[in-house]
Enzyme design. Structure first.
Site, PDB file in Angstrom:
ATOM      1  N   ARG A  63       1.016  -1.256   0.042  1.00 34.81           N
ATOM      2  CA  ARG A  63      -0.024   0.111  -0.013  1.00 34.81           C
ATOM      3  C   ARG A  63       0.770   1.178   0.050  1.00 34.81           C
ATOM      4  O   ARG A  63       1.128   1.964   0.957  1.00 34.81           O
ATOM      5  CB  ARG A  63      -0.883  -0.031   1.298  1.00 34.81           C
ATOM      6  CG  ARG A  63      -1.704  -1.262   1.520  1.00 34.81           C
ATOM      7  CD  ARG A  63      -2.679  -1.826   0.356  1.00 34.81           C
ATOM      8  NE  ARG A  63      -3.896  -1.062   0.353  1.00 34.81           N
ATOM      9  CZ  ARG A  63      -4.985  -1.245   0.683  1.00 34.81           C
ATOM     10  NH1 ARG A  63      -4.878  -2.197   1.764  1.00 34.81           N
ATOM     11  NH2 ARG A  63      -6.148  -0.625   0.579  1.00 34.81           N
TER      12      ARG A  63
ATOM     13  N   GLN B  77       0.016   2.683  -6.056  1.00 40.24           N
ATOM     14  CA  GLN B  77      -1.411   3.190  -6.013  1.00 40.24           C
ATOM     15  C   GLN B  77      -2.238   2.684  -7.410  1.00 40.24           C
ATOM     16  O   GLN B  77      -3.323   2.370  -7.339  1.00 40.24           O
ATOM     17  CB  GLN B  77      -1.502   4.352  -5.713  1.00 40.24           C
ATOM     18  CG  GLN B  77      -1.989   4.810  -4.488  1.00 40.24           C
ATOM     19  CD  GLN B  77      -1.961   6.049  -4.034  1.00 40.24           C
ATOM     20  OE1 GLN B  77      -1.601   6.992  -4.805  1.00 40.24           O
ATOM     21  NE2 GLN B  77      -2.221   6.457  -2.856  1.00 40.24           N
TER      22      GLN B  77
ATOM     23  N   ASP C 110      -3.389  -0.779  -7.108  1.00 34.24           N
ATOM     24  CA  ASP C 110      -3.954  -1.283  -5.764  1.00 34.24           C
ATOM     25  C   ASP C 110      -5.479  -1.683  -6.036  1.00 34.24           C
ATOM     26  O   ASP C 110      -6.514  -0.936  -5.944  1.00 34.24           O
ATOM     27  CB  ASP C 110      -3.810   0.054  -4.973  1.00 34.24           C
ATOM     28  CG  ASP C 110      -4.403  -0.482  -3.539  1.00 34.24           C
ATOM     29  OD1 ASP C 110      -4.915  -1.669  -3.397  1.00 34.24           O
ATOM     30  OD2 ASP C 110      -4.215   0.419  -2.551  1.00 34.24           O
TER      31      ASP C 110
ATOM     32  N   SER D  89      -7.967  -1.601  -3.150  1.00 35.44           N
ATOM     33  CA  SER D  89      -8.675  -0.244  -2.751  1.00 35.44           C
ATOM     34  C   SER D  89      -9.690   0.184  -3.695  1.00 35.44           C
ATOM     35  O   SER D  89     -10.765   0.693  -3.208  1.00 35.44           O
ATOM     36  CB  SER D  89      -7.609   1.141  -2.788  1.00 35.44           C
ATOM     37  OG  SER D  89      -6.586   1.210  -1.694  1.00 35.44           O
TER      38      SER D  89
ATOM     39  N   TYR E 250      -1.489   0.461   8.800  1.00 32.86           N
ATOM     40  CA  TYR E 250      -2.738  -0.655   8.998  1.00 32.86           C
ATOM     41  C   TYR E 250      -2.995  -0.508  10.636  1.00 32.86           C
ATOM     42  O   TYR E 250      -2.072  -0.255  11.477  1.00 32.86           O
ATOM     43  CB  TYR E 250      -2.313  -1.912   8.565  1.00 32.86           C
ATOM     44  CG  TYR E 250      -2.547  -2.079   7.416  1.00 32.86           C
ATOM     45  CD1 TYR E 250      -3.823  -2.196   6.519  1.00 32.86           C
ATOM     46  CD2 TYR E 250      -1.523  -2.250   6.353  1.00 32.86           C
ATOM     47  CE1 TYR E 250      -4.046  -2.372   5.206  1.00 32.86           C
ATOM     48  CE2 TYR E 250      -1.560  -2.516   5.135  1.00 32.86           C
ATOM     49  CZ  TYR E 250      -2.931  -2.466   4.485  1.00 32.86           C
ATOM     50  OH  TYR E 250      -3.057  -2.827   3.095  1.00 32.86           O
TER      51      TYR E 250
HETATM   52  P1  NAD Z   1      -8.251  -2.287   6.102  1.00 32.94           P
HETATM   53  O1  NAD Z   1      -9.419  -2.767   5.256  1.00 32.94           O
HETATM   54  O2  NAD Z   1      -7.512  -2.972   6.731  1.00 32.94           O
HETATM   55  O3  NAD Z   1      -9.176  -1.791   7.636  1.00 32.94           O
HETATM   56  C1  NAD Z   1     -10.389  -1.134   7.478  1.00 32.94           C
HETATM   57  C2  NAD Z   1     -10.451  -0.095   8.781  1.00 32.94           C
HETATM   58  O4  NAD Z   1     -10.743  -0.756   9.880  1.00 32.94           O
HETATM   59  C3  NAD Z   1      -9.081   0.614   9.194  1.00 32.94           C
HETATM   60  O5  NAD Z   1      -9.478   1.962   9.141  1.00 32.94           O
HETATM   61  C4  NAD Z   1      -9.047   0.212  10.297  1.00 32.94           C
HETATM   62  O6  NAD Z   1      -8.108   1.261  11.148  1.00 32.94           O
HETATM   63  C5  NAD Z   1     -10.180  -0.107  11.029  1.00 32.94           C
HETATM   64  N1  NAD Z   1     -10.060  -0.867  11.932  1.00 32.94           N
HETATM   65  C6  NAD Z   1      -9.176  -2.089  12.598  1.00 32.94           C
HETATM   66  N2  NAD Z   1      -9.483  -2.556  13.467  1.00 32.94           N
HETATM   67  C7  NAD Z   1     -10.488  -1.689  14.114  1.00 32.94           C
HETATM   68  C8  NAD Z   1     -11.161  -1.875  15.410  1.00 32.94           C
HETATM   69  N3  NAD Z   1     -10.964  -2.523  16.441  1.00 32.94           N
HETATM   70  N4  NAD Z   1     -11.984  -0.935  15.714  1.00 32.94           N
HETATM   71  C9  NAD Z   1     -12.198  -0.064  14.689  1.00 32.94           C
HETATM   72  N5  NAD Z   1     -11.681   0.110  13.446  1.00 32.94           N
HETATM   73  C10 NAD Z   1     -10.567  -0.820  13.342  1.00 32.94           C
HETATM   74  O7  NAD Z   1      -7.873  -0.817   5.769  1.00 32.94           O
HETATM   75  P2  NAD Z   1      -7.662  -0.323   4.393  1.00 32.94           P
HETATM   76  O8  NAD Z   1      -9.023   0.404   3.767  1.00 32.94           O
HETATM   77  O9  NAD Z   1      -7.274  -1.329   3.300  1.00 32.94           O
HETATM   78  O10 NAD Z   1      -6.517   0.961   4.569  1.00 32.94           O
HETATM   79  C11 NAD Z   1      -5.672   0.700   5.787  1.00 32.94           C
HETATM   80  C12 NAD Z   1      -4.767   1.745   5.642  1.00 32.94           C
HETATM   81  O11 NAD Z   1      -3.909   1.687   4.469  1.00 32.94           O
HETATM   82  C13 NAD Z   1      -5.326   3.336   5.670  1.00 32.94           C
HETATM   83  O12 NAD Z   1      -4.223   4.015   6.291  1.00 32.94           O
HETATM   84  C14 NAD Z   1      -5.138   3.704   4.373  1.00 32.94           C
HETATM   85  O13 NAD Z   1      -5.176   5.213   4.143  1.00 32.94           O
HETATM   86  C15 NAD Z   1      -4.017   3.180   3.739  1.00 32.94           C
HETATM   87  N6  NAD Z   1      -3.665   3.003   2.317  1.00 32.94           N
HETATM   88  C16 NAD Z   1      -2.667   3.394   1.646  1.00 32.94           C
HETATM   89  C17 NAD Z   1      -2.911   3.320   0.214  1.00 32.94           C
HETATM   90  C18 NAD Z   1      -1.507   4.037  -0.493  1.00 32.94           C
HETATM   91  O14 NAD Z   1      -0.826   4.505   0.021  1.00 32.94           O
HETATM   92  N7  NAD Z   1      -1.418   3.623  -1.606  1.00 32.94           N
HETATM   93  C19 NAD Z   1      -3.713   2.584  -0.304  1.00 32.94           C
HETATM   94  C20 NAD Z   1      -4.745   2.106   0.473  1.00 32.94           C
HETATM   95  C21 NAD Z   1      -4.993   2.074   1.634  1.00 32.94           C
END
Ligand code: NAD
Length: 396
Positions: free
Chosen positions: A128, A133, A136, A139, A235
């Site tokens: 990530r 991106q 990805d 996403s 994460y």
């Molecule tokens: P994910 O699907 O792994 O998780 C979804 C959400 O659940 C997250 O926000 C996480 O903090 C939350 N979560 C986990 N345990 C929890 C709990 N006990 N209670 C409440 N919430 C909880 O996450 P994702 O959507 O794949 O994204 C994760 C991170 O990766 C984010 O910071 C996102 O900005 C980042 N990201 C970066 C890029 C990039 O830079 N290319 C791309 C995608 C995502």
């Protein structure tokens, strides 16, 4: 080199790995593309559109697989009932497979790929990072799932989302609680706001507060230090018992006020955190709706049934597991862009030339030269990584 696009055979799967536009891009890069007849039907792309883009149409499934040097797919290889063969056995020895392999959940398939000396890349293992991106796919699919979850909730809810002032009186807006403000959660917030709901969002990562507020929702998460709640990649990580207690107390208060709850909380490599108990469901307002986007990982709600909709204590609980496939046109368009970017990332002068020192190439490669090279998958195959529920991320 020959690139093959098979028709997806997974249950309910309506996407196809490439659009005609991507076929053109890949042909320009020097590849020869063949698409199985009917592969685009679920996404409303007829064979003729692929032909116009310069693809050949294959009518024999086994030939398409065995004659392709590179196979681009969405789902991992599956048993093909009409051929009485596993798709992994249809691949030519030494060929390359790129798909959402979810290797930690498909160890036997990974072993078959290694045995056939297939070089496999898993789109769901994409780092990530900013550089990755455009590739990805997780996403992309999470964005679609977050949007669709709100529509499902709105369709089931016995109330309206927006506030309406009418001659027949004023209708109060519905209250939507989003649990987990990652990619899917943020899209759910934006969609619910557009429909006029009052939206709150809960997450353990303090970093999301600003994003939540910029979308017009109220952040209701606990005040944790970033190091308590997230790893170096951004994460969520498992919380300490005290942090968990504080969070659950706050969340419990918000659950009782919600008309709709959309849960998206995940911790990579772990079963989904259990955040809504059966007792809390019983205390929700009659007619409320929960859409549990973590259903495939065991669910954030104790009463979720993966792939089903159930009504418990007058609350409707949806546990959808294939939401991206319910918007096959845009899901195909986005996935196609992602997988094409990845293919071109490992291509030079019209041939596959992976740079094994590159983090994207190395991070997504699961099998190579007859070996399982992805560390966590190899550990799982050797039995040294515990099978905690279904730890692979399952792209909606
Ligand atoms: P994910 O699907 O792994 O998780 C979804 C959400 O659940 C997250 O926000 C996480 O903090 C939350 N979560 C986990 N345990 C929890 C709990 N006990 N209670 C409440 N919430 C909880 O996450 P994702 O959507 O794949 O994204 C994760 C991170 O990766 C984010 O910071 C996102 O900005 C980042 N990201 C970066 C890029 C990039 O830079 N290319 C791309 C995608 C995502």
């Amino acid at each position: 080199m020959k690139v093959g696009i098979p028709k997806e055979i997974g249950p309910g799967e309506r996407r196809v790995a490439l659009t005609p536009d991507s076929v053109r891009r890949i042909k320009t890069a020097g590849y020869d593309v063949h698409v199985e007849t009917g592969a685009g039907a679920g996404a409303f792309i007829p064979d003729a559109k692929f032909q116009e883009a310069g693809a050949g149409i294959a009518t024999n499934t086994a030939d398409l697989w065995s004659r392709s040097e590179i196979v681009l797919k969405i789902q991992p290889p599956l048993p093909n009932p009409s051929l009485h063969l596993h798709e992994a056995d249809l691949l030519a020895e030494g060929s390359t497979l790129i798909c959402m392999l979810r290797p930690l959940s498909h160890i036997d398939t990974v072993r078959m790929l290694a045995k056939r000396r297939v070089t496999s890349f898993s789109m769901d293992m994409m780092p990530r990072t900013t550089r990755a991106q455009p590739m990805d796919a997780l996403s992309s699919m999470s964005t679609l799932a977050g949007y669709k979850a709100v529509l499902i909730a709105g369709d089931t809810l016995p109330r309206l989302f927006p506030m309406l002032v009418t001659a027949a009186g004023t209708i109060a807006p519905s209250r939507v609680l989003i649990v987990g403000a990652g990619v899917a959660g943020l899209q759910a917030i934006a969609t619910a706001r557009r429909l006029g709901a009052v939206v709150e969002a809960y997450d353990v990562r303090p970093a999301v507060k600003e994003e939540v507020e910029s979308l017009g929702a109220t952040f209701v998460g606990p005040r944790l230090e970033a190091s308590e709640a997230q790893d170096e990649q951004g994460y969520a990580k498992p919380l300490s018992a005290e942090a968990q207690r504080r969070g659950m107390e706050l969340l419990g208060e918000r659950i009782a006020h919600a008309d709709v709850i959309i849960t998206t909380a995940r911790v990579p490599g772990m079963p989904a955190p259990r955040l809504i108990s059966a007792d809390q469901v019983a205390r929700m307002k009659p007619g409320s709706v929960i859409v549990d986007l973590a259903a495939d990982m065991g669910g954030n709600c104790e009463l979720t049934q993966p792939g089903e909709t159930v009504v418990r204590h007058d609350v409707t609980i949806h546990g959808p597991v294939r939401l991206a496939s319910t918007v096959p046109v845009h899901a195909t368009q986005m996935y196609s862009k992602n997988i094409t970017s990845f293919l071109l990332h490992i291509t030079k002068d019209g041939t596959l030339t992976p740079d094994w020192s590159d983090d994207i190439t190395k991070g997504t490669c699961v099998t190579r030269d007859g070996q399982i090279v992805h560390p966590a998958t190899r550990a799982r195959a050797e039995g040294t990584l515990a099978a905690a529920g279904s730890p692979a991320r399952s792209p909606q």
